[in-house]
Structure formats: structure tokens, C-alpha cells
Design a protein around this motif. Structure first.
Motif, short mmCIF file in Angstrom:
data_model
loop_
_atom_site.label_atom_id
_atom_site.label_comp_id
_atom_site.label_asym_id
_atom_site.label_seq_id
_atom_site.Cartn_x
_atom_site.Cartn_y
_atom_site.Cartn_z
N HIS A 1 8.01 5.01 36.02
CA HIS A 1 7.28 5.80 35.53
C HIS A 1 5.89 5.76 36.29
CE1 HIS A 1 10.13 7.13 32.38
NE2 HIS A 1 9.40 8.11 32.71
N LEU A 2 5.49 4.54 36.46
CA LEU A 2 4.08 4.08 36.89
C LEU A 2 4.01 4.66 38.39
CD1 LEU A 2 3.35 0.73 35.52
CD2 LEU A 2 2.73 2.78 34.46
N ARG A 3 5.21 4.53 39.32
CA ARG A 3 5.26 4.98 40.44
C ARG A 3 5.28 6.44 40.41
NH1 ARG A 3 7.25 3.96 45.85
NH2 ARG A 3 9.02 5.16 46.44
N HIS A 4 5.77 7.13 39.85
CA HIS A 4 5.76 8.79 39.52
C HIS A 4 4.46 9.21 39.31
CE1 HIS A 4 10.21 10.25 39.94
NE2 HIS A 4 10.16 8.93 39.91
N SER A 5 3.84 8.27 38.43
CA SER A 5 2.54 8.72 37.85
C SER A 5 1.48 8.68 38.91
CB SER A 5 2.06 8.05 36.71
OG SER A 5 3.00 8.07 35.73
N ILE A 6 1.20 7.59 39.60
CA ILE A 6 0.34 7.38 40.74
C ILE A 6 0.43 8.43 41.78
CG2 ILE A 6 1.61 5.46 42.15
CD1 ILE A 6 -2.37 6.26 41.84
N ARG B 1 10.39 -16.91 40.61
CA ARG B 1 9.89 -15.72 40.97
C ARG B 1 10.42 -14.56 39.98
NH1 ARG B 1 8.91 -13.18 46.04
NH2 ARG B 1 9.32 -15.07 47.27
N MET B 2 9.16 -13.71 39.93
CA MET B 2 9.54 -12.77 38.87
C MET B 2 10.78 -11.71 39.21
SD MET B 2 7.22 -12.15 36.15
CE MET B 2 6.66 -10.60 36.09
N GLY B 3 11.68 -11.44 38.55
CA GLY B 3 12.82 -10.39 38.89
C GLY B 3 12.64 -9.32 37.88
N CYS B 4 13.77 -8.47 37.96
CA CYS B 4 13.59 -7.07 37.51
C CYS B 4 13.42 -7.08 36.10
CB CYS B 4 14.99 -6.19 37.80
SG CYS B 4 14.92 -5.72 39.41
N ASN B 5 14.10 -8.08 35.39
CA ASN B 5 14.23 -8.34 34.10
C ASN B 5 12.82 -8.77 33.54
OD1 ASN B 5 16.92 -7.38 33.51
ND2 ASN B 5 17.55 -9.30 33.69
N SER B 6 12.48 -9.73 34.25
CA SER B 6 10.85 -10.39 33.73
C SER B 6 9.84 -9.26 33.76
CB SER B 6 10.55 -11.60 34.69
OG SER B 6 11.45 -12.42 34.94
N TYR B 7 9.95 -8.41 34.97
CA TYR B 7 8.85 -7.42 35.10
C TYR B 7 9.00 -6.34 34.01
CZ TYR B 7 7.17 -8.43 39.57
OH TYR B 7 6.25 -9.09 40.75
N TYR B 8 10.26 -5.90 33.57
CA TYR B 8 10.55 -5.15 32.45
C TYR B 8 10.10 -5.59 31.17
CZ TYR B 8 12.96 -1.92 29.54
OH TYR B 8 13.40 -1.13 28.52
N LEU C 1 3.37 -2.25 27.06
CA LEU C 1 3.44 -0.94 26.49
C LEU C 1 3.33 -0.85 25.06
CD1 LEU C 1 4.17 2.13 27.23
CD2 LEU C 1 6.78 1.72 26.99
N GLY C 2 4.08 -1.85 24.38
CA GLY C 2 4.03 -1.86 22.82
C GLY C 2 2.57 -2.17 22.22
N ASN C 3 1.66 -2.55 23.09
CA ASN C 3 0.50 -2.99 22.84
C ASN C 3 -0.60 -1.97 22.94
OD1 ASN C 3 1.05 -5.65 21.77
ND2 ASN C 3 0.40 -6.54 23.74
N SER C 4 -0.21 -0.86 23.78
CA SER C 4 -0.82 0.42 24.16
C SER C 4 -1.29 1.44 23.27
CB SER C 4 -0.55 0.73 25.42
OG SER C 4 0.90 1.74 25.08
N GLY C 5 -0.09 1.46 22.44
CA GLY C 5 -0.22 2.51 21.42
C GLY C 5 0.40 3.93 21.78
N ILE C 6 1.03 3.93 23.12
CA ILE C 6 1.39 4.92 23.71
C ILE C 6 3.03 5.52 23.03
CG2 ILE C 6 2.43 6.39 25.74
CD1 ILE C 6 0.59 4.63 27.37
N GLU C 7 3.27 6.47 22.53
CA GLU C 7 4.36 6.77 21.63
C GLU C 7 5.47 7.33 22.39
OE1 GLU C 7 3.10 9.04 18.23
OE2 GLU C 7 1.64 7.41 17.50
N LYS C 8 5.44 7.67 23.60
CA LYS C 8 6.46 8.48 24.51
C LYS C 8 7.53 7.36 24.47
CE LYS C 8 3.96 11.34 27.41
NZ LYS C 8 3.60 11.66 28.89
N GLN C 9 8.72 7.90 24.53
CA GLN C 9 10.08 7.06 24.59
C GLN C 9 10.52 6.74 25.95
OE1 GLN C 9 11.50 5.73 21.61
NE2 GLN C 9 9.63 6.61 20.47
N GLU C 10 10.97 5.78 25.86
CA GLU C 10 11.96 5.39 27.41
C GLU C 10 10.90 5.47 28.54
OE1 GLU C 10 15.46 7.27 27.75
OE2 GLU C 10 16.07 7.07 25.82
N ILE C 11 9.94 4.81 28.69
CA ILE C 11 8.83 4.88 29.84
C ILE C 11 9.24 3.39 30.48
CG2 ILE C 11 6.39 4.62 30.54
CD1 ILE C 11 5.62 6.06 27.90
N SER C 12 9.55 3.62 31.64
CA SER C 12 9.82 2.39 32.41
C SER C 12 8.80 2.21 33.64
CB SER C 12 11.20 3.00 33.25
OG SER C 12 11.13 3.85 34.04
N LEU C 13 9.08 1.17 34.29
CA LEU C 13 8.06 0.62 35.50
C LEU C 13 8.18 1.88 36.67
CD1 LEU C 13 9.15 -2.87 35.89
CD2 LEU C 13 6.85 -2.11 35.45
#
Length: 294
Positions: A249-254, A221-228, A235-247
Motif C-alpha cells: 500500500h505504501l508503494r501505491h500511495s507514493i 538480513r531482513m526478509g519479507c516476514n520480518s518487514y511485515y 501500523l498498530g501504533n498509528s491509530g489507522i483503522e483501515k483493514q488489511e493495509i500491507s507494505l
């Protein structure tokens, strides 16, 4: 009948289990009440007053950490307050005390957190474009499209997603809250394709992973570390240069994007699983017009 302290606390632990709190939360709240009892030298809960609560709250502001240097974070202090509120509300409702010593106390909230800024719609599109497979798209949908917390994603089972009706069920959210999240055709399509082509063909390694919607490549089962780790790869493949983006952030964004799209604040609150609108206001970036309309 007057119960001793240990019996009260054990009954409280049983109550947390019965109403559906996660095991980690059950243990955490119980430990916090035990610390309160020890620090304030409580011998009987009927004798607890506001003076005990305020003294303990002051102590928490400077209470050192036990495993490393430093003091408690604001979020941990808020968790202690939550434990006290939950415990004494339960004591009052169950008739074990006539007066709730926590009621009427206004706790000063301090926060040294850096502001978490939501990602733009363009950045979200960059993340989805960077997803290399259906599993990575499903992960992004869980945290962005569905706005799940990490603990909720960890507990998500295949039976919690109704592909026919397009619904996702959060059965054990924060504070034991349950909610139902409607899914768009795009999201349910990606979930279903992931389940059919990927998840259903994976073999699980233990009983706890039997019904899990998301599995690691090792079949657990996927845990916190696995998801992270998986998210950091995307994120590394996305080209987004912002620092310290976490999972998170996605909840805040939606939540912010839904508000700006015109969804009423009350519906965003229900979508996130918040109890109070004030939490949603802090959580999502509402504009002035939306705040005035509340």
C-alpha cells in the motif's frame, strides 16, 4: 544444431542468471516452462505453435493448486504467461526458432483482486509519527519514500545508498530491471542517521547479512516476514483503522501522491521501475486530466 528440450531449458536458466533475475524467479520461470512442456507433450520447441500456447492458457484457468484446495490466482497465471513470453522471445533472439508462437496472442486478463486504495497524506504522517525509532522510520522510507518492492528492500545493501549524492540504487528489480531513485534531504538524513547510530553498531550473524542495509534484531538480513511484522507494529501504533493495509500500500500511495503533485506519468513509471505506462496507470490512482495528457 538442434538441442534437446532439457538443454534448451537449462540454457534458458543460465540466461536468466546472466541477466540478473533473482534465484527464486529463475527457478520459477524454469519450472513453468517445464510444466508447459509436460502438459502439451512437447518434443521439440521448433514445433510449438499458437494452438499449444492457447490450450495451455485455457488449462491454467482451471488448473488446481498442488498443496491446497483451489485454483491458480490471476497473478500466478500472469506469471505463467510472462514465463512463456520470456522463454520464446529468448529462443527467437538466440536463433533457435524462426517463429515466436506467443507473439500476436492476446491473453484475457481476469482479476478477482480487491482494489488496493492508497493511503492519504494524513495517514502516511500518522505512520511516521508512530515510528518509535530510526529503524522504523528507515523502513517506512524504503517502502513509501522510495517506493520499493519487498524483494528490492530485502536485497538492498549499504553500498546501494549514496549518502553524498542522495541516491538509492535498485540493482535487481522486477524483471532484472535496474533503476536509480533520488532521495530528498529528509529521507537521506534519516537513512544516514539510522546507519550511523543503529545499523553500523549491529553485529550480523551470517555472511549474507554482512552488507545488508536492514538487519533483524537477531542480526540477520531482513526478509519479507520480518518487514511485515515490523510494519504491522508501526501500523498498530498509528491509530489507522483501515483493514488489511500491507507494505505494498505504501508503494501505491507514493506513486499516487507523486502524480497528484504534478510529476509526469513517465517519471512515475521510471520511479516505480515499470516497463509500460499501462502498468503505472493501473498501479497509481491518476485523475482524468493526467490520463488525457498521456
Amino acid at each position: 544444431m538442434v538441442l534437446n528440450l532439457q538443454s534448451n531449458i537449462q540454457l534458458f536458466h543460465n540466461y536468466l542468471y546472466q541477466v540478473g533475475y533473482a534465484k527464486k524467479t529463475q527457478h520459477q520461470l524454469k519450472s513453468m516452462i517445464l510444466e508447459f512442456v509436460s502438459h502439451q507433450n512437447i518434443t521439440c520447441f521448433t514445433e510449438v505453435n499458437q494452438h499449444h500456447i492457447k490450450n495451455f492458457y485455457c488449462y491454467l484457468q482451471t488448473r488446481p493448486l498442488r498443496r491446497r484446495d483451489g485454483s491458480l490466482s490471476p497473478s500466478t497465471i500472469r506469471q505463467f504467461v510472462f514465463a512463456l513470453k520470456t522463454f520464446f522471445e529468448w529462443m527467437e533472439r538466440s536463433g533457435q526458432i524462426k517463429y515466436n508462437p506467443v507473439s500476436g496472442i492476446k491473453f484475457i486478463r481476469k482479476s478477482n483482486k480487491r482494489t488496493r486504495h492508497p493511503l492519504s497524506a494524513t495517514e502516511i504522517n500518522q505512520l511516521f509519527s508512530a515510528a518509535e525509532n530510526l529503524k522504523e522510520r528507515a523502513l517506512l522510507h524504503l517502502f513509501y519514500s522510495c517506493g520499493l518492492r519487498r524483494s528490492e528492500a530485502m536485497l538492498l545493501n549499504t553500498r546501494d545508498i549514496d549518502f553524498t549524492e542522495g541516491l538509492l540504487y535498485v540493482r535487481k528489480g522486477k524483471g532484472a530491471k535496474r533503476r536509480v531513485i533520488p532521495l530528498t534531504k529528509n529521507v537521506i538524513g534519516d537513512f544516514e542517521e539510522y546507519f550511523i547510530t543503529t545499523r553500523s553498531k549491529q553485529k550480523y550473524k551470517d555472511r549474507l547479512a554482512d552488507d545488508a542495509f536492514m538487519l533483524t534484531y537477531a542480526g540477520r538480513r531482513m526478509g519479507c516476514n520480518s518487514y511485515y511484522r515490523q510494519f504491522k507494529k508501526i501500523l498498530g501504533n498509528s491509530g489507522i483503522e483501515k483493514q488489511e493495509i500491507s507494505l505494498h500500500h505504501l508503494r501505491h500511495s507514493i506513486s499516487t501522491h507523486l502524480l497528484h503533485a504534478g510529476m509526469p506519468m513517465e517519471l512515475v513509471r521510471d520511479f516505480l521501475g515499470h516497463s509500460e505506462l499501462s502498468s503505472t496507470l493501473i498501479y497509481a490512482k491518476a485523475d482524468k486530466a493526467q490520463i488525457r495528457s498521456i
